[in-house]
Design a protein around this motif. Structure first.
Motif, mmCIF file in Angstrom:
data_model
loop_
_atom_site.group_PDB
_atom_site.id
_atom_site.type_symbol
_atom_site.label_atom_id
_atom_site.label_comp_id
_atom_site.label_asym_id
_atom_site.label_seq_id
_atom_site.Cartn_x
_atom_site.Cartn_y
_atom_site.Cartn_z
ATOM 1 N N PHE A 13 1.139 -0.980 0.016
ATOM 2 C CA PHE A 13 -0.325 0.050 -0.360
ATOM 3 C C PHE A 13 0.734 1.512 -0.126
ATOM 4 C CE2 PHE A 13 -3.462 -3.173 1.725
ATOM 5 C CZ PHE A 13 -3.939 -2.543 0.790
ATOM 6 N N THR A 14 1.728 1.605 0.481
ATOM 7 C CA THR A 14 2.760 2.655 0.363
ATOM 8 C C THR A 14 3.168 2.837 -0.643
ATOM 9 O OG1 THR A 14 3.230 1.629 2.973
ATOM 10 C CG2 THR A 14 4.644 3.143 1.741
ATOM 11 N N ILE A 15 4.159 1.801 -1.349
ATOM 12 C CA ILE A 15 4.154 1.931 -2.430
ATOM 13 C C ILE A 15 3.713 2.448 -4.002
ATOM 14 C CG2 ILE A 15 5.297 0.697 -4.615
ATOM 15 C CD1 ILE A 15 7.730 -1.112 -2.623
ATOM 16 N N SER A 16 1.570 1.417 -3.744
ATOM 17 C CA SER A 16 1.719 1.484 -4.829
ATOM 18 C C SER A 16 0.217 2.671 -4.203
ATOM 19 C CB SER A 16 0.235 0.544 -4.385
ATOM 20 O OG SER A 16 -0.847 0.491 -3.239
ATOM 21 N N ALA A 42 -8.734 1.068 -7.062
ATOM 22 C CA ALA A 42 -9.499 0.558 -5.919
ATOM 23 C C ALA A 42 -9.474 -0.432 -6.997
ATOM 24 C CB ALA A 42 -10.513 1.297 -6.099
ATOM 25 N N GLY A 43 -10.307 -0.630 -8.738
ATOM 26 C CA GLY A 43 -10.728 -2.164 -8.618
ATOM 27 C C GLY A 43 -8.970 -2.760 -9.152
ATOM 28 N N THR A 44 -8.200 -2.651 -9.016
ATOM 29 C CA THR A 44 -6.603 -2.936 -8.773
ATOM 30 C C THR A 44 -6.846 -3.548 -7.741
ATOM 31 O OG1 THR A 44 -5.845 -1.303 -11.010
ATOM 32 C CG2 THR A 44 -4.090 -2.889 -9.674
ATOM 33 N N ILE A 114 0.973 -3.622 -11.272
ATOM 34 C CA ILE A 114 0.910 -5.441 -11.020
ATOM 35 C C ILE A 114 2.772 -5.450 -10.611
ATOM 36 C CG2 ILE A 114 1.773 -7.415 -12.943
ATOM 37 C CD1 ILE A 114 -1.016 -6.315 -14.609
ATOM 38 N N ALA A 115 3.736 -4.212 -11.358
ATOM 39 C CA ALA A 115 4.962 -4.901 -10.764
ATOM 40 C C ALA A 115 4.449 -4.336 -8.990
ATOM 41 C CB ALA A 115 5.825 -3.737 -11.497
ATOM 42 N N VAL A 116 4.305 -3.517 -9.092
ATOM 43 C CA VAL A 116 4.257 -3.399 -6.859
ATOM 44 C C VAL A 116 4.010 -4.739 -6.745
ATOM 45 C CG1 VAL A 116 2.810 -1.850 -5.477
ATOM 46 C CG2 VAL A 116 4.040 -0.495 -7.351
#
Length: 126
Positions: A13-16, A42-44, A114-116
């Motif tokens: 959650f920090t990075i995203s 939110a969907g991701t 996705i990478a995160v």
């Protein structure tokens, strides 16, 4: 295995949120793009949680119950795919309502997320 054991939520959650917040700051002038970005975010997040949970369900059932029927396994896979697909289609549909042709911005954020998620998955030995 529990979802908390597979994903480092604090890091995720920090990075995203930093990535999505940075993109939002860049487009802060256009309210519609901001709404689309956060709807897609939110969907991701929901999509990623469903993905990891589905994988854990499949792999745990294989480890603990060798005699799992193929029909049950197929139902689990199809349910997981349908729910992931439904969440993302809904997020994209809502985002398109706000930004029409600029949908590439929230979709790019989705690809970055996705990478995160990959960075925040805990390895088996941790």
């Amino acid at each position: 295995m529990d979802l908390k054991e597979k994903i480092n939520f604090k890091k995720y959650f920090t990075i995203s949120l930093l990535v999505t917040g940075s993109i939002s700051l860049f487009f802060r002038e256009d309210q519609n793009i901001l709404i689309a970005i956060w709807v897609m975010y939110a969907g991701t997040v929901a999509n990623h949680l469903l993905l990891v949970k589905g994988i854990l369900l499949l792999t745990d059932s294989e480890k603990h119950k060798v005699s799992t029927a193929k029909k049950n396994m197929l139902v689990k896979v199809l349910t997981s795919l349908a729910s992931k697909f439904g969440v993302m289609v809904l997020a994209i549909f809502i985002s398109v309502q706000f930004v029409q042709s600029a949908i590439i911005i929230p979709i790019t954020n989705y690809l970055i997320q996705i990478a995160v998620l990959g960075l925040c998955l805990k390895k088996a030995h941790e």
